[in-house]
Design a protein around this motif. Sequence first.
Motif, PDB file in Angstrom:
ATOM      1  N   VAL A  41      39.723  -3.457  22.514  1.00 11.82           N
ATOM      2  CA  VAL A  41      39.912  -4.186  23.774  1.00 11.82           C
ATOM      3  C   VAL A  41      40.736  -5.426  23.482  1.00 11.82           C
ATOM      4  CG1 VAL A  41      38.737  -5.381  25.649  1.00 11.82           C
ATOM      5  CG2 VAL A  41      37.726  -3.340  24.656  1.00 11.82           C
ATOM      6  N   SER A  42      41.748  -5.684  24.320  1.00 12.43           N
ATOM      7  CA  SER A  42      42.663  -6.799  24.080  1.00 12.43           C
ATOM      8  C   SER A  42      42.370  -8.009  24.954  1.00 12.43           C
ATOM      9  CB  SER A  42      44.104  -6.318  24.305  1.00 12.43           C
ATOM     10  OG  SER A  42      44.251  -5.906  25.643  1.00 12.43           O
ATOM     11  N   GLY A  43      41.152  -8.179  25.384  1.00 12.73           N
ATOM     12  CA  GLY A  43      40.807  -9.324  26.211  1.00 12.73           C
ATOM     13  C   GLY A  43      39.824  -8.937  27.286  1.00 12.73           C
ATOM     14  N   THR A  44      39.485  -9.913  28.127  1.00 12.93           N
ATOM     15  CA  THR A  44      38.540  -9.654  29.206  1.00 12.93           C
ATOM     16  C   THR A  44      39.164 -10.032  30.529  1.00 12.93           C
ATOM     17  OG1 THR A  44      37.575 -11.839  28.975  1.00 12.93           O
ATOM     18  CG2 THR A  44      36.513 -10.062  27.747  1.00 12.93           C
ATOM     19  N   SER A  45      38.661  -9.441  31.591  1.00  7.24           N
ATOM     20  CA  SER A  45      39.162  -9.768  32.919  1.00  7.24           C
ATOM     21  C   SER A  45      38.516 -11.054  33.401  1.00  7.24           C
ATOM     22  CB  SER A  45      38.852  -8.616  33.880  1.00  7.24           C
ATOM     23  OG  SER A  45      37.461  -8.499  34.058  1.00  7.24           O
ATOM     24  N   THR A  46      38.970 -11.538  34.540  1.00  4.53           N
ATOM     25  CA  THR A  46      38.439 -12.799  35.064  1.00  4.53           C
ATOM     26  C   THR A  46      36.983 -12.681  35.477  1.00  4.53           C
ATOM     27  OG1 THR A  46      39.258 -12.226  37.268  1.00  4.53           O
ATOM     28  CG2 THR A  46      40.691 -13.581  35.878  1.00  4.53           C
ATOM     29  N   ALA A  47      36.522 -11.482  35.759  1.00  2.00           N
ATOM     30  CA  ALA A  47      35.127 -11.290  36.160  1.00  2.00           C
ATOM     31  C   ALA A  47      34.216 -11.193  34.947  1.00  2.00           C
ATOM     32  CB  ALA A  47      34.994 -10.026  37.010  1.00  2.00           C
ATOM     33  N   GLY A  48      34.767 -11.266  33.730  1.00  2.00           N
ATOM     34  CA  GLY A  48      33.946 -11.184  32.540  1.00  2.00           C
ATOM     35  C   GLY A  48      33.633  -9.749  32.132  1.00  2.00           C
ATOM     36  N   ILE A  49      34.239  -8.794  32.799  1.00  2.00           N
ATOM     37  CA  ILE A  49      34.041  -7.395  32.443  1.00  2.00           C
ATOM     38  C   ILE A  49      35.225  -6.969  31.607  1.00  2.00           C
ATOM     39  CG2 ILE A  49      33.892  -5.039  33.334  1.00  2.00           C
ATOM     40  CD1 ILE A  49      32.627  -6.167  35.844  1.00  2.00           C
ATOM     41  N   MET A  50      34.961  -6.285  30.509  1.00  2.00           N
ATOM     42  CA  MET A  50      36.037  -5.828  29.655  1.00  2.00           C
ATOM     43  C   MET A  50      36.875  -4.814  30.433  1.00  2.00           C
ATOM     44  SD  MET A  50      33.605  -5.497  26.366  1.00  2.00           S
ATOM     45  CE  MET A  50      34.720  -4.982  25.131  1.00  2.00           C
ATOM     46  N   PRO A  51      38.185  -4.784  30.209  1.00  2.00           N
ATOM     47  CA  PRO A  51      39.045  -3.853  30.944  1.00  2.00           C
ATOM     48  C   PRO A  51      38.579  -2.407  30.856  1.00  2.00           C
ATOM     49  CG  PRO A  51      40.382  -5.415  29.735  1.00  2.00           C
ATOM     50  CD  PRO A  51      38.945  -5.650  29.324  1.00  2.00           C
ATOM     51  N   GLY A  52      38.136  -1.967  29.705  1.00  2.00           N
ATOM     52  CA  GLY A  52      37.638  -0.603  29.560  1.00  2.00           C
ATOM     53  C   GLY A  52      36.443  -0.335  30.449  1.00  2.00           C
ATOM     54  N   GLU A  53      35.543  -1.299  30.553  1.00  2.00           N
ATOM     55  CA  GLU A  53      34.363  -1.151  31.402  1.00  2.00           C
ATOM     56  C   GLU A  53      34.761  -1.090  32.873  1.00  2.00           C
ATOM     57  OE1 GLU A  53      31.543  -4.227  30.544  1.00  2.00           O
ATOM     58  OE2 GLU A  53      31.481  -3.733  28.422  1.00  2.00           O
ATOM     59  N   ALA A  54      35.722  -1.914  33.268  1.00  2.00           N
ATOM     60  CA  ALA A  54      36.184  -1.902  34.660  1.00  2.00           C
ATOM     61  C   ALA A  54      36.821  -0.555  34.973  1.00  2.00           C
ATOM     62  CB  ALA A  54      37.174  -3.041  34.902  1.00  2.00           C
ATOM     63  N   HIS A  55      37.608  -0.025  34.039  1.00  2.00           N
ATOM     64  CA  HIS A  55      38.250   1.275  34.225  1.00  2.00           C
ATOM     65  C   HIS A  55      37.185   2.374  34.322  1.00  2.00           C
ATOM     66  CE1 HIS A  55      41.268   4.367  33.964  1.00  2.00           C
ATOM     67  NE2 HIS A  55      40.586   4.933  32.976  1.00  2.00           N
ATOM     68  N   LEU A  56      36.173   2.298  33.474  1.00  2.00           N
ATOM     69  CA  LEU A  56      35.101   3.287  33.497  1.00  2.00           C
ATOM     70  C   LEU A  56      34.334   3.225  34.808  1.00  2.00           C
ATOM     71  CD1 LEU A  56      33.677   5.503  31.974  1.00  2.00           C
ATOM     72  CD2 LEU A  56      32.280   3.778  30.853  1.00  2.00           C
ATOM     73  N   ASP A  57      34.053   2.026  35.299  1.00  2.00           N
ATOM     74  CA  ASP A  57      33.384   1.880  36.598  1.00  2.00           C
ATOM     75  C   ASP A  57      34.210   2.502  37.714  1.00  2.00           C
ATOM     76  OD1 ASP A  57      31.207   0.592  35.511  1.00  2.00           O
ATOM     77  OD2 ASP A  57      31.934  -1.427  35.991  1.00  2.00           O
ATOM     78  N   ALA A  58      35.514   2.278  37.687  1.00  2.00           N
ATOM     79  CA  ALA A  58      36.392   2.858  38.708  1.00  2.00           C
ATOM     80  C   ALA A  58      36.407   4.377  38.596  1.00  2.00           C
ATOM     81  CB  ALA A  58      37.809   2.301  38.566  1.00  2.00           C
ATOM     82  N   LEU A  59      36.406   4.891  37.371  1.00  2.00           N
ATOM     83  CA  LEU A  59      36.395   6.334  37.162  1.00  2.00           C
ATOM     84  C   LEU A  59      35.094   6.946  37.683  1.00  2.00           C
ATOM     85  CD1 LEU A  59      37.757   8.831  35.999  1.00  2.00           C
ATOM     86  CD2 LEU A  59      36.782   8.252  33.783  1.00  2.00           C
ATOM     87  N   ILE A  60      33.991   6.298  37.440  1.00  2.00           N
ATOM     88  CA  ILE A  60      32.697   6.790  37.930  1.00  2.00           C
ATOM     89  C   ILE A  60      32.683   6.804  39.453  1.00  2.00           C
ATOM     90  CG2 ILE A  60      30.230   6.231  38.093  1.00  2.00           C
ATOM     91  CD1 ILE A  60      30.469   5.275  35.147  1.00  2.00           C
ATOM     92  N   ARG A  61      33.219   5.767  40.089  1.00  2.00           N
ATOM     93  CA  ARG A  61      33.285   5.739  41.551  1.00  2.00           C
ATOM     94  C   ARG A  61      34.148   6.886  42.070  1.00  2.00           C
ATOM     95  NH1 ARG A  61      33.523   0.304  40.609  1.00  2.00           N
ATOM     96  NH2 ARG A  61      35.769   0.203  40.884  1.00  2.00           N
TER      97      ARG A  61
END
Length: 101
Positions: free
Chosen positions: A68-88
């Motif tokens: 992971v190359s950093g975190t988003s402004t919400a404090g969620i790692m980009p991979g986690e945000a992508h995974l959440d979107a994929l699950i939705r």
Amino acid sequence: MKQMEVTIMGQSYILGCPEGGEQSLLEAVENVDREMSAIRNAGKVKARERIAVLAALNLAYALAERPVSGTSTAGIMPGEAHLDALIRRIDQTLGSDGQLL
């Protein structure tokens, strides 16, 4: 939102896709199809739902293992945000077909 027809393991699906996201969606579909086909071809799992769950877990694990190359402004790692979107997206696609588990 644009709709696209895709095929995964020989079954057609109509998926919603934001404008400009067609290539990313097609790449995701290719990854899912490849993973599900590999599990099916191994011959140990027959049920499509189980194959889908195993493929999702394999892909999620591979995503989690990527650096992971950093975190988003919400404090969620980009991979986690992508995974959440994929699950939705998966939940929306399955709709009234029921839950996998």
